[in-house]
Write an enzyme that holds these catalytic residues in place. Structure first.
Site, short mmCIF file in Angstrom:
data_model
loop_
_atom_site.label_atom_id
_atom_site.label_comp_id
_atom_site.label_asym_id
_atom_site.label_seq_id
_atom_site.Cartn_x
_atom_site.Cartn_y
_atom_site.Cartn_z
N CYS A 88 -16.05 -9.28 6.67
CA CYS A 88 -15.46 -7.99 6.28
C CYS A 88 -14.22 -8.22 5.43
CB CYS A 88 -15.11 -7.20 7.53
SG CYS A 88 -14.35 -5.61 7.14
N CYS B 50 -19.23 -6.50 4.61
CA CYS B 50 -18.55 -5.23 4.92
C CYS B 50 -17.28 -5.20 4.08
CB CYS B 50 -18.21 -5.18 6.41
SG CYS B 50 -17.34 -3.67 6.90
N CYS C 131 0.56 5.08 6.77
CA CYS C 131 -0.06 4.96 8.10
C CYS C 131 0.95 4.29 9.04
CB CYS C 131 -1.34 4.15 8.01
SG CYS C 131 -2.45 4.71 6.69
N CYS D 280 0.83 -1.20 0.00
CA CYS D 280 0.00 0.00 0.00
C CYS D 280 0.87 1.26 0.00
CB CYS D 280 -0.92 -0.01 1.23
SG CYS D 280 -2.01 1.42 1.26
N CYS E 47 -19.24 1.87 9.13
CA CYS E 47 -18.42 1.27 10.18
C CYS E 47 -17.19 2.17 10.31
CB CYS E 47 -18.03 -0.15 9.78
SG CYS E 47 -16.85 -0.91 10.93
N CYS F 258 0.75 0.57 10.28
CA CYS F 258 0.26 -0.49 9.38
C CYS F 258 1.37 -1.36 8.77
CB CYS F 258 -0.58 0.12 8.26
SG CYS F 258 -1.36 -1.16 7.26
N ARG G 250 -17.30 -2.43 18.57
CA ARG G 250 -16.53 -3.67 18.37
C ARG G 250 -15.19 -3.61 19.08
NH1 ARG G 250 -16.51 -3.92 13.14
NH2 ARG G 250 -18.62 -4.75 13.27
N1 SAM Z 1 -6.51 0.39 3.29
C1 SAM Z 1 -7.79 0.65 3.81
C2 SAM Z 1 -7.82 1.86 4.72
O1 SAM Z 1 -6.83 2.16 5.34
O2 SAM Z 1 -8.87 2.47 4.83
C3 SAM Z 1 -8.43 -0.52 4.50
C4 SAM Z 1 -7.61 -1.44 5.35
S1 SAM Z 1 -6.85 -0.76 6.82
C5 SAM Z 1 -5.80 -2.06 7.30
C6 SAM Z 1 -8.19 -0.69 7.97
C7 SAM Z 1 -7.91 -0.21 9.38
O3 SAM Z 1 -7.18 -1.19 10.11
C8 SAM Z 1 -7.08 1.04 9.56
O4 SAM Z 1 -7.79 2.21 9.32
C9 SAM Z 1 -6.69 0.93 11.02
O5 SAM Z 1 -7.67 1.56 11.84
C10 SAM Z 1 -6.69 -0.57 11.27
N2 SAM Z 1 -5.33 -1.05 11.54
C11 SAM Z 1 -4.35 -1.24 10.64
N3 SAM Z 1 -3.21 -1.65 11.22
C12 SAM Z 1 -3.47 -1.71 12.55
C13 SAM Z 1 -2.68 -2.04 13.69
N4 SAM Z 1 -1.40 -2.38 13.58
N5 SAM Z 1 -3.27 -2.01 14.90
C14 SAM Z 1 -4.57 -1.66 15.03
N6 SAM Z 1 -5.36 -1.33 13.99
C15 SAM Z 1 -4.81 -1.34 12.77
C1 DTB Z 2 -10.77 -2.20 11.92
O1 DTB Z 2 -11.14 -1.21 12.56
N1 DTB Z 2 -9.84 -3.06 12.34
C2 DTB Z 2 -9.60 -4.09 11.35
C3 DTB Z 2 -10.66 -3.76 10.27
N2 DTB Z 2 -11.23 -2.56 10.74
C4 DTB Z 2 -10.28 -3.72 8.86
C5 DTB Z 2 -8.20 -4.21 10.93
C6 DTB Z 2 -7.23 -4.47 12.07
C7 DTB Z 2 -5.88 -4.70 11.52
C8 DTB Z 2 -4.91 -5.07 12.57
C9 DTB Z 2 -3.52 -5.29 12.05
C10 DTB Z 2 -3.43 -6.26 10.93
O2 DTB Z 2 -3.68 -7.47 11.13
O3 DTB Z 2 -3.13 -5.83 9.82
FE1 SF4 Z 3 -2.69 1.29 3.41
FE2 SF4 Z 3 -2.50 0.19 5.80
FE3 SF4 Z 3 -2.98 2.79 5.58
FE4 SF4 Z 3 -4.91 1.00 4.86
S1 SF4 Z 3 -4.08 1.34 6.91
S2 SF4 Z 3 -4.26 2.85 3.73
S3 SF4 Z 3 -3.60 -0.65 4.08
S4 SF4 Z 3 -1.11 1.73 4.91
#
Ligand code: SAM
Ligand code: DTB
Ligand code: SF4
Length: 333
Positions: free
Chosen positions: A115, A146, A75, A71, A206, A78, A278
């Site tokens: 989801c 979702c 973030c 990606c 959500c 992530c 959640r």
């Molecule tokens: N790429 C899309 C976006 O960012 O909208 C969808 C997938 S992204 C992984 C969805 C959500 O997962 C993020 O907005 C964040 O709130 C959560 N998330 C990602 N990495 C995480 C982490 N290490 N710990 C907790 N929540 C996480």
């Molecule tokens: C949300 O609020 N938490 C989920 C889902 N929406 C997409 C993602 C959590 C991701 C946690 C780290 C990972 O496994 O990538």
């Molecule tokens: Fe990309 Fe992760 Fe950010 Fe979603 S949360 S936009 S997958 S870097």
């Protein structure tokens, strides 16, 4: 002894759009909730919870990463960002058969919501066509659907609605004041714009955030204020505890006090009384007693299944045993 006072709550508007005063929940009022004695806060959250839900029921939602890694966003939490060396390789969009297998297994295990997450900044229209086919498949199995695919245009949100999508997940992640410390490649307004497109297309929203990213209590209150002042507020509110992934800038973030996490759940419940709150990422690092406190605080949904997107989640047998020990029933389909 006087009962803890239930503060005058702004009228709930989940599901209906009305012209609302700009700030139903000023951040100061939310900060005041956070500052309450723990017992009073939990009592109030549980009281609000019981007024709107069966307190012994929990929703099971299963996650699937349908497009992993690579990606372009940065973030800071992530593991799927190309900016960080986390050992996650970029993959292609999963095909129908693989998604059918995962969704069928989730349904058999008792999940009611499925989801699908994709590591995109924003999907292309061609991606929306492909995901629409996946949504139809998930719906045909009798699951709520979702998707979380990044930023959406108005027309993309409508296309997903037309395909039968029920919920779109797009998190605000943190307070506006803390946001710049976490992400630089898109701004807060981009997120609010996507949420508006999702809402206008008639999809259920959500939207939640992450705690434990070094934010202050006031910033946690600021995140909840943003969510609770959406009009209407989201139908689903995921509260994630940061999963600290090696290679990301937040790998060494200080772990949040567990009671502060519970407080965040309670404040979400009080300010968004009809939302599904959640208990999301982070459960693998919580013991059972802490999770039970989160349910007392008004959480009534969990991610269910051995994996989140990349990182681990408690295994299904352990979750089933926990729910049984607490007398919690999975929400029926
Ligand atoms: N790429 C899309 C976006 O960012 O909208 C969808 C997938 S992204 C992984 C969805 C959500 O997962 C993020 O907005 C964040 O709130 C959560 N998330 C990602 N990495 C995480 C982490 N290490 N710990 C907790 N929540 C996480
Ligand atoms: C949300 O609020 N938490 C989920 C889902 N929406 C997409 C993602 C959590 C991701 C946690 C780290 C990972 O496994 O990538
Ligand atoms: Fe990309 Fe992760 Fe950010 Fe979603 S949360 S936009 S997958 S870097």
């Amino acid at each position: 002894m006087t009962e803890p006072q239930i503060i005058a709550m702004p009228a709930s508007r989940a599901g209906t759009r009305t012209v609302a005063p700009a700030q139903r929940w000023p951040t100061a009022a939310i900060a005041e909730l956070f500052d309450r004695p723990f017992m009073d806060l939990l009592h109030e959250a549980q009281t609000v919870h019981r007024a709107h839900f069966d307190a012994n029921e929990v929703e099971l939602a299963t996650l699937l990463s349908i497009k992993t890694g690579g990606c372009p966003e940065d973030c800071g939490y992530c593991p799927q960002s190309v900016h960080y060396d986390t050992g996650v390789d970029a993959g292609k969009l999963m095909d129908l058969d693989a998604v059918r297998d995962a969704a069928t297994a989730a349904k058999q295990a008792g999940a009611t919501r499925f989801c699908m997450g994709a590591a995109w900044r924003a999907p292309k229209d061609r991606d929306i066509e492909n995901v629409s086919a996946l949504v139809k498949l998930v719906k045909s199995l009798g699951l709520e659907s979702c998707a979380t695919l990044g930023m959406l245009s108005e027309s993309q949100a409508h296309a997903l609605k037309d395909a039968g999508l029920d919920y779109y997940n797009h998190n605000l992640d943190t307070a506006p004041e803390a946001y710049g410390r976490i992400i630089s490649t898109r701004d807060y307004q981009d997120r609010l714009d996507t949420l508006e497109h999702v809402r206008d297309a008639g999809l259920s929203v959500c939207c939640g955030g992450i705690v434990g990213m070094g934010e202050s209590r006031l910033e946690r209150a600021g995140l909840i204020a943003q969510l609770a002042n959406l009009d209407p507020y989201p139908e689903s509110v995921p509260i994630n505890e940061l999963v600290r992934v090696e290679g990301t800038p937040l790998a060494d973030a200080e772990k949040i006090d567990p009671f502060e996490f519970v407080r965040t759940v309670a404040v979400a419940r009080i300010t968004m009384p009809k939302a599904r709150v959640r208990l999301s990422a982070g459960r693998a690092q919580m013991d059972e007693a802490l999770q039970a406190l989160c349910f007392v605080a008004g959480a009534n949904s969990i991610f269910y299944g051995d994996k989140l997107l990349i990182t681990g989640n408690p295994d299904v047998e352990r979750d089933r045993a926990l729910l049984a020990r607490l007398g919690l029933r999975p929400r029926a389909a």
